[in-house]
Design a protein around this motif. Structure first.
Motif, PDB file in Angstrom:
ATOM      1  N   ALA A 104      76.834 -26.913  -5.216  1.00  0.00           N
ATOM      2  CA  ALA A 104      76.310 -26.139  -6.460  1.00  0.00           C
ATOM      3  C   ALA A 104      74.615 -25.783  -6.087  1.00  0.00           C
ATOM      4  O   ALA A 104      74.178 -24.715  -6.222  1.00  0.00           O
ATOM      5  N   GLU A 105      74.080 -27.035  -5.492  1.00  0.00           N
ATOM      6  CA  GLU A 105      72.559 -26.815  -5.434  1.00  0.00           C
ATOM      7  C   GLU A 105      72.259 -25.876  -4.379  1.00  0.00           C
ATOM      8  O   GLU A 105      71.493 -25.183  -4.338  1.00  0.00           O
ATOM      9  N   ALA A 106      72.955 -26.112  -3.268  1.00  0.00           N
ATOM     10  CA  ALA A 106      73.015 -25.175  -2.143  1.00  0.00           C
ATOM     11  C   ALA A 106      73.297 -23.563  -2.476  1.00  0.00           C
ATOM     12  O   ALA A 106      72.420 -22.863  -2.056  1.00  0.00           O
ATOM     13  N   VAL A 107      74.161 -23.414  -3.307  1.00  0.00           N
ATOM     14  CA  VAL A 107      74.453 -22.090  -3.735  1.00  0.00           C
ATOM     15  C   VAL A 107      73.298 -21.522  -4.522  1.00  0.00           C
ATOM     16  O   VAL A 107      72.995 -20.428  -4.640  1.00  0.00           O
ATOM     17  N   ALA A 108      72.881 -22.321  -5.342  1.00  0.00           N
ATOM     18  CA  ALA A 108      71.803 -21.842  -6.241  1.00  0.00           C
ATOM     19  C   ALA A 108      70.445 -21.684  -5.428  1.00  0.00           C
ATOM     20  O   ALA A 108      69.622 -20.903  -6.062  1.00  0.00           O
ATOM     21  N   ALA A 109      70.260 -22.111  -4.331  1.00  0.00           N
ATOM     22  CA  ALA A 109      69.027 -21.959  -3.631  1.00  0.00           C
ATOM     23  C   ALA A 109      68.844 -20.626  -3.079  1.00  0.00           C
ATOM     24  O   ALA A 109      67.542 -20.024  -3.029  1.00  0.00           O
ATOM     25  N   ASN A 110      69.753 -20.182  -2.621  1.00  0.00           N
ATOM     26  CA  ASN A 110      69.512 -18.618  -2.071  1.00  0.00           C
ATOM     27  C   ASN A 110      70.613 -17.597  -2.469  1.00  0.00           C
ATOM     28  O   ASN A 110      71.935 -17.914  -2.805  1.00  0.00           O
ATOM     29  N   THR A 111      70.302 -16.415  -2.415  1.00  0.00           N
ATOM     30  CA  THR A 111      71.173 -15.251  -2.660  1.00  0.00           C
ATOM     31  C   THR A 111      72.272 -15.363  -1.450  1.00  0.00           C
ATOM     32  O   THR A 111      73.686 -15.094  -1.676  1.00  0.00           O
ATOM     33  N   LEU A 112      71.767 -15.307  -0.307  1.00  0.00           N
ATOM     34  CA  LEU A 112      72.592 -15.441   0.966  1.00  0.00           C
ATOM     35  C   LEU A 112      73.334 -16.500   1.063  1.00  0.00           C
ATOM     36  O   LEU A 112      72.644 -17.624   1.478  1.00  0.00           O
ATOM     37  N   VAL A 113      74.746 -16.538   0.746  1.00  0.00           N
ATOM     38  CA  VAL A 113      75.521 -17.911   0.982  1.00  0.00           C
ATOM     39  C   VAL A 113      76.569 -17.639   1.985  1.00  0.00           C
ATOM     40  O   VAL A 113      77.471 -16.854   2.127  1.00  0.00           O
ATOM     41  N   VAL A 114      76.334 -18.327   3.245  1.00  0.00           N
ATOM     42  CA  VAL A 114      77.299 -18.158   4.348  1.00  0.00           C
ATOM     43  C   VAL A 114      78.217 -19.627   4.325  1.00  0.00           C
ATOM     44  O   VAL A 114      77.591 -20.583   4.170  1.00  0.00           O
ATOM     45  N   GLY A 159      84.835  -5.978   4.557  1.00  0.00           N
ATOM     46  CA  GLY A 159      84.347  -6.167   3.227  1.00  0.00           C
ATOM     47  C   GLY A 159      83.173  -5.185   2.855  1.00  0.00           C
ATOM     48  O   GLY A 159      83.327  -4.198   3.194  1.00  0.00           O
ATOM     49  N   SER A 160      82.673  -5.697   1.856  1.00  0.00           N
ATOM     50  CA  SER A 160      81.455  -4.746   1.484  1.00  0.00           C
ATOM     51  C   SER A 160      80.578  -4.223   2.562  1.00  0.00           C
ATOM     52  O   SER A 160      80.010  -5.197   3.196  1.00  0.00           O
ATOM     53  N   ARG A 161      80.554  -2.875   2.955  1.00  0.00           N
ATOM     54  CA  ARG A 161      79.705  -2.295   3.779  1.00  0.00           C
ATOM     55  C   ARG A 161      78.133  -2.634   3.570  1.00  0.00           C
ATOM     56  O   ARG A 161      77.313  -2.748   4.072  1.00  0.00           O
ATOM     57  N   GLU A 162      78.054  -2.469   2.081  1.00  0.00           N
ATOM     58  CA  GLU A 162      76.530  -2.501   1.672  1.00  0.00           C
ATOM     59  C   GLU A 162      75.905  -3.847   1.751  1.00  0.00           C
ATOM     60  O   GLU A 162      74.787  -4.213   2.430  1.00  0.00           O
ATOM     61  N   LEU A 163      76.808  -4.980   1.783  1.00  0.00           N
ATOM     62  CA  LEU A 163      76.331  -6.294   2.071  1.00  0.00           C
ATOM     63  C   LEU A 163      76.054  -6.679   3.410  1.00  0.00           C
ATOM     64  O   LEU A 163      75.255  -7.176   3.904  1.00  0.00           O
ATOM     65  N   PHE A 164      77.116  -6.042   4.631  1.00  0.00           N
ATOM     66  CA  PHE A 164      76.890  -5.894   5.600  1.00  0.00           C
ATOM     67  C   PHE A 164      75.691  -5.370   6.066  1.00  0.00           C
ATOM     68  O   PHE A 164      74.782  -5.996   7.134  1.00  0.00           O
ATOM     69  N   GLU A 165      75.153  -4.235   5.700  1.00  0.00           N
ATOM     70  CA  GLU A 165      74.109  -3.654   5.980  1.00  0.00           C
ATOM     71  C   GLU A 165      72.808  -4.220   5.531  1.00  0.00           C
ATOM     72  O   GLU A 165      71.791  -4.418   6.122  1.00  0.00           O
ATOM     73  N   ARG A 166      72.854  -4.901   4.403  1.00  0.00           N
ATOM     74  CA  ARG A 166      71.712  -5.620   3.717  1.00  0.00           C
ATOM     75  C   ARG A 166      71.299  -6.788   4.762  1.00  0.00           C
ATOM     76  O   ARG A 166      70.137  -7.065   4.910  1.00  0.00           O
ATOM     77  N   HIS A 167      72.545  -7.520   5.203  1.00  0.00           N
ATOM     78  CA  HIS A 167      72.092  -8.685   5.969  1.00  0.00           C
ATOM     79  C   HIS A 167      72.410  -8.599   7.432  1.00  0.00           C
ATOM     80  O   HIS A 167      72.362  -9.550   8.195  1.00  0.00           O
ATOM     81  N   ARG A 168      72.585  -7.439   7.816  1.00  0.00           N
ATOM     82  CA  ARG A 168      72.919  -7.090   9.234  1.00  0.00           C
ATOM     83  C   ARG A 168      71.934  -7.930  10.119  1.00  0.00           C
ATOM     84  O   ARG A 168      72.353  -8.778  11.036  1.00  0.00           O
ATOM     85  N   GLU A 169      70.543  -7.731   9.929  1.00  0.00           N
ATOM     86  CA  GLU A 169      69.713  -8.337  10.971  1.00  0.00           C
ATOM     87  C   GLU A 169      69.924 -10.161  10.868  1.00  0.00           C
ATOM     88  O   GLU A 169      69.796 -10.630  11.919  1.00  0.00           O
ATOM     89  N   THR A 170      69.964 -10.771   9.717  1.00  0.00           N
ATOM     90  CA  THR A 170      70.215 -12.025   9.598  1.00  0.00           C
ATOM     91  C   THR A 170      71.390 -12.683  10.254  1.00  0.00           C
ATOM     92  O   THR A 170      71.475 -13.486  11.147  1.00  0.00           O
ATOM     93  N   LEU A 171      72.511 -11.738  10.139  1.00  0.00           N
ATOM     94  CA  LEU A 171      74.068 -11.976  10.667  1.00  0.00           C
ATOM     95  C   LEU A 171      73.820 -12.182  12.172  1.00  0.00           C
ATOM     96  O   LEU A 171      74.654 -12.623  12.912  1.00  0.00           O
TER      97      LEU A 171
END
Ligand code: FVH
Length: 293
Positions: free
Chosen positions: A59-69, A142-154
């Motif tokens: 729960a603490e880890a999920v709360a820390a950042n928007t991007l959760v892998v 899944g969500s293309r928007e999400l993929f595009e948003r985090h493409r670089e990080t992923l």
């Protein structure tokens, strides 16, 4: 003084098994602030020295950042790990291997909890992670928007291949490619078994085998073109009739070498059925129609 630093996306990662740890290290090395959690805390400790923030709970880890892998053992462990976390407004990227149905259900589950969802199927083993030339990549759906948003990080740990809005497609592509891989390993196992009792060094067969499999692999393009056109006789190089005629030699050789044909026979039986159904002029593509129920 010029400031040339680009802020890197902060990442939360749940799961520090062999794959999760490899992912974590590449994000840390690339300068992404990383918060990690693992059910067994001892596995997280070495990463603290490398700069990771160690969360005391999921729960603490999920709360820390928007991007959760999440990269956990299986879908049940995703359920366990995320129970009691607040996923509202999170970007959940699930790299845990599962079925297409599990991915679709997980997408709905995430949406119901206010999260955006992307599913991933990893086409790499841990040593390939972060090694661009190793050729590993991850299927995403899944969500293309999400993929595009985090493409670089992923793209930091491995290449990215987006295969569609249907959350189940990444898992389906993953399982399709891995199924083909097992077919290849099965064929290689039979080949090694054939020479097992002979004075032939397996290490001398191995390069021949690898080169042969690589030479044959492009045949999948012809298969795909035939499937798309519906004409299984298009561009045939080796007809099914000719190939079925050759199968007794394979079965007899196996018998003479004292090798079971349990890996080979099911495929030969399908070839025979297609031939009996009138597919003699075709390629092997008709076997696919026999498999699809
Ligand atoms: N490793 C590989 O070669 C393949 C390559 C292709 C993709 N797979 C998939 O990646 C997922 C993770 O695989 P992994 O290699 O990291 O697996 P393990 O080393 O076994 O680590 C498993 C992690 O899952 C945690 N875990 C298990 N059950 C639970 C649970 N009920 N609740 C919370 N966490 C759970 C486990 O935690 P712990 O045992 O350390 O406490 C590990 O972090 C997987 O889907 C592969 O198919 C890898």
């Amino acid at each position: 003084m010029t400031q040339n630093t680009v802020e890197k996306t902060s990442v939360t990662l749940l799961g520090l098994g062999a794959m999760g740890t490899a992912l974590a290290r590449t994000w840390l090395a690339a300068g992404h602030p990383l918060t990690v959690w693992n059910r067994t805390p001892g596995r997280a400790m070495p990463l603290a020295a490398e700069g990771a923030n160690i969360a005391g709970s999921a729960a603490e880890a999920v709360a820390a950042n928007t991007l959760v892998v999440v990269c956990l053992l299986d879908d049940a462990s995703v359920e366990d790990a995320l129970a009691g976390t607040d996923l509202a407004d999170r970007d959940l990227v699930n790299l845990t291997t599962g079925t297409p149905a599990q991915a679709r259900a997980r997408a709905t589950w995430a949406r119901e909890r206010g999260a955006r969802y992307l599913d991933g199927g990893i086409m790499a083993v841990p040593p390939m992670i972060g090694v661009q030339e190793a050729g590993g990549y991850v299927f995403y759906s899944g969500s293309r928007e999400l993929f595009e948003r985090h493409r670089e990080t992923l793209a930091v740990p491995a290449g990215t291949v987006y295969v569609g809005q249907d959350a189940g497609f990444a898992a389906l592509h993953d399982v399709a490619l891995l199924s083909a891989m097992y077919g290849m390993f099965a064929g290689a196992a039979h080949a090694f078994a054939l020479i097992r009792k002979e004075d032939i060094d397996p290490t001398s067969l191995a390069p021949l085998l690898a080169d042969w499999l690589v030479a044959m692999a492009p045949a999948v393009h012809r298969t795909a073109a035939q499937l798309r056109s519906g004409d299984y006789t298009r561009g045939v190089v080796s007809s099914l009739a000719m190939q079925v005629a050759g199968t007794p030699a394979f079965l007899s050789t196996a018998e003479q070498q004292g090798v079971s044909t349990e890996l080979l026979s099911p495929y030969f039986e399908l070839m025979r059925r297609r031939l009996d159904g009138g597919g003699g002029e075709e390629d092997l593509t008709g076997v696919i129609d026999l498999l699809v129920r």
